[in-house]
Scaffold this active site. Structure first.
Site, PDB file in Angstrom:
ATOM      1  N   ASP A  14     -57.232  25.237  37.438  1.00  0.00           N
ATOM      2  CA  ASP A  14     -55.866  25.217  37.991  1.00  0.00           C
ATOM      3  C   ASP A  14     -55.135  26.454  37.466  1.00  0.00           C
ATOM      4  OD1 ASP A  14     -53.849  22.461  38.883  1.00  0.00           O
ATOM      5  OD2 ASP A  14     -53.090  24.502  38.615  1.00  0.00           O
ATOM      6  N   LEU A  55     -44.109  15.742  36.310  1.00  0.00           N
ATOM      7  CA  LEU A  55     -44.365  14.722  35.283  1.00  0.00           C
ATOM      8  C   LEU A  55     -44.417  13.293  35.820  1.00  0.00           C
ATOM      9  CD1 LEU A  55     -42.263  16.069  32.265  1.00  0.00           C
ATOM     10  CD2 LEU A  55     -44.668  16.472  32.804  1.00  0.00           C
ATOM     11  N   ARG A  91     -46.042  12.174  38.214  1.00  0.00           N
ATOM     12  CA  ARG A  91     -47.363  11.801  38.739  1.00  0.00           C
ATOM     13  C   ARG A  91     -48.532  12.444  37.994  1.00  0.00           C
ATOM     14  NH1 ARG A  91     -45.398  15.878  41.667  1.00  0.00           N
ATOM     15  NH2 ARG A  91     -46.759  17.477  42.540  1.00  0.00           N
ATOM     16  N   LYS A 120     -51.578  24.098  33.127  1.00  0.00           N
ATOM     17  CA  LYS A 120     -52.032  22.720  33.344  1.00  0.00           C
ATOM     18  C   LYS A 120     -53.466  22.514  32.865  1.00  0.00           C
ATOM     19  CE  LYS A 120     -49.216  21.675  37.371  1.00  0.00           C
ATOM     20  NZ  LYS A 120     -49.206  21.244  38.775  1.00  0.00           N
ATOM     21  N   ASP A 132     -53.919  20.403  47.020  1.00  0.00           N
ATOM     22  CA  ASP A 132     -52.941  19.913  48.000  1.00  0.00           C
ATOM     23  C   ASP A 132     -52.723  20.915  49.140  1.00  0.00           C
ATOM     24  OD1 ASP A 132     -51.542  21.930  46.808  1.00  0.00           O
ATOM     25  OD2 ASP A 132     -49.751  20.759  46.376  1.00  0.00           O
ATOM     26  N   CYS A 136     -46.920  18.160  48.694  1.00  0.00           N
ATOM     27  CA  CYS A 136     -46.102  17.258  47.867  1.00  0.00           C
ATOM     28  C   CYS A 136     -44.702  17.797  47.641  1.00  0.00           C
ATOM     29  CB  CYS A 136     -46.746  17.040  46.507  1.00  0.00           C
ATOM     30  SG  CYS A 136     -48.179  15.993  46.571  1.00  0.00           S
ATOM     31  N   CYS A 184     -44.292  32.502  51.928  1.00  0.00           N
ATOM     32  CA  CYS A 184     -44.472  31.203  51.260  1.00  0.00           C
ATOM     33  C   CYS A 184     -45.694  31.355  50.354  1.00  0.00           C
ATOM     34  CB  CYS A 184     -44.642  30.078  52.280  1.00  0.00           C
ATOM     35  SG  CYS A 184     -46.096  30.265  53.316  1.00  0.00           S
TER      36      CYS A 184
END
Ligand SMILES: [Zn+2]
Length: 383
Positions: free
Chosen positions: A56, A65, A67, A80, A124, A181, A335
């Site tokens: 990651d 935090l 999830r 992470k 994701d 998400c 983006c």
């Protein structure tokens, strides 16, 4: 190896001491140490998976935090992969935990993934999911797939050697922007449900030839869980004999960073969307050029192109106006990977969203978007 630690699972006749030894020999990689990767890795570490990797590139943000349960408030701002690895080593010092602080790309996919036997897809975004799939088919590895959005989660096992791959289900990534998400919202417990299913499938895979028929793999099947109404459904997935990836020879598979495919000029719509590449932009900001970052605020805070303004796609979609400091000569929307910025550009050109004081399409001759997004940007980032 501590006998007490694993005593409750060794009791199961389907596992036993041989199964525990298979867990110890297994090498599992969690791609993404986020909502899915955290619970999956936690259960795998606890179960005694001997080599557990986490890849990651991101740092822990406060909005993670609720999830991403391996992290606490003290981990904010840390990588992470490293924070998760530290927590997992604390949970089980008997296993080998590896942290890869890197973004999986066509460049590194083969060298990283080939160090493992089982892959957990906890990403994701479509670019990663397609890249993981293609690399896994090439290397002959099984992928435990997971995706979550709002109250719903999905899981499956894709393994071209034994069944369908992800492209047998969806041959190509969607052209339109799909919310992640950061945009769509998610309940943490949904990530726990799907991450838990992913851990279970990885454990079954780790048993290899020892796995009894009663431990059925989620292969050739897509499990859909709606945690809102608490309903489980499953859909059969057949291997596609014309699959663009797994129907051919694995060695001929070429790995591509998927946003490049999205921008393929074979899509007639893409010809109407003016785009610019990071090379064309250079690293210095040009006078008269305004950058608008259409990612969500939490993504923006982690790093953006210096001087860029933030106008999240979710707000742009809501039809709000966006004030510009002065009429720019060029407006570059961007983006993460170039999918949402395309959608933002389309909305602005159609008049569904408006830049300050502009009639629909007023700035359309000055608008373009950054192909492949900030991922292609090699210049400095501001925080
Ligand atoms: Zn396939």
């Amino acid at each position: 190896m501590s006998k007490t630690r694993y005593s409750r699972q060794v009791l199961l006749k389907e596992i036993g001491t041989q199964g525990q030894e298979a867990f110890r020999r297994a090498r599992v990689l969690c791609i993404g140490a986020g909502g899915l990767g955290c619970p999956a890795a936690q259960y795998l570490a606890a179960a005694g998976i001997g080599t557990l990797g986490l890849i990651d590139p991101d740092r822990v943000d406060e909005s993670n935090l609720h999830r991403q349960i391996l992290f606490g408030t003290r981990d904010l701002g840390f990588f992470k992969a490293e924070a998760a690895a530290a927590r997992l080593r604390e949970l089980n010092p008997e296993i080998n935990v590896r942290a890869h602080v890197d973004r999986l790309s066509a460049r590194n996919a083969q060298s990283v993934l080939s160090q493992y036997d089982i892959l957990i897809d906890g990403t994701d975004n479509f670019a990663s999911k397609y890249l993981i799939n293609d690399a896994a088919v090439k290397l002959g590895l099984p992928v435990v797939f997971g995706s979550i959005s709002q109250f719903e989660g999905r899981a499956s096992v894709f393994w071209a050697k034994e069944g369908p791959c992800y492209r047998c289900l969806h041959p190509h990534p969607p052209k339109a922007a799909i919310q992640n998400c950061a945009e769509a919202g998610i309940i943490g417990a949904v990530a726990g449900v799907i991450g838990g299913i992913q851990a279970m499938e990885a454990l079954k895979l780790a048993l290899g030839a020892l796995r009894p028929p009663s431990l059925r793999l989620l292969l050739g099947e897509l499990c859909v869980v709606d945690c809102g109404s608490l309903s489980f459904s499953s859909f059969g997935i057949r291997k596609n004999p014309a699959c663009p990836v797994c129907a051919g020879a694995p060695e001929s598979i070429e790995l591509v960073d998927e946003p490049l495919l999205c921008a393929a000029t074979t899509d007639p719509q893409s010809l109407e969307i003016p785009e610019v590449t990071a090379e064309e932009l250079g690293h210095a900001s040009t006078p008269g050029t305004v950058f608008i970052d259409v990612r969500e605020r939490s993504e923006w805070r982690l790093g953006h192109i210096p001087g860029a303004l933030n106008w999240p796609l979710s707000e742009l979609r809501a039809g709000e106006e966006f004030p510009l400091p002065e009429p720019p000569s060029r407006i570059v929307l961007y983006c993460q990977a170039g999918i949402r910025s395309r959608e933002a550009l389309r909305l602005l050109n159609s008049g569904a969203a408006r830049l300050d004081a502009s009639a629909p399409g007023y700035y359309s001759d000055r608008l373009c978007h950054l192909r492949n997004g900030i991922l292609s940007w090699n210049g400095p980032l501001a925080r």
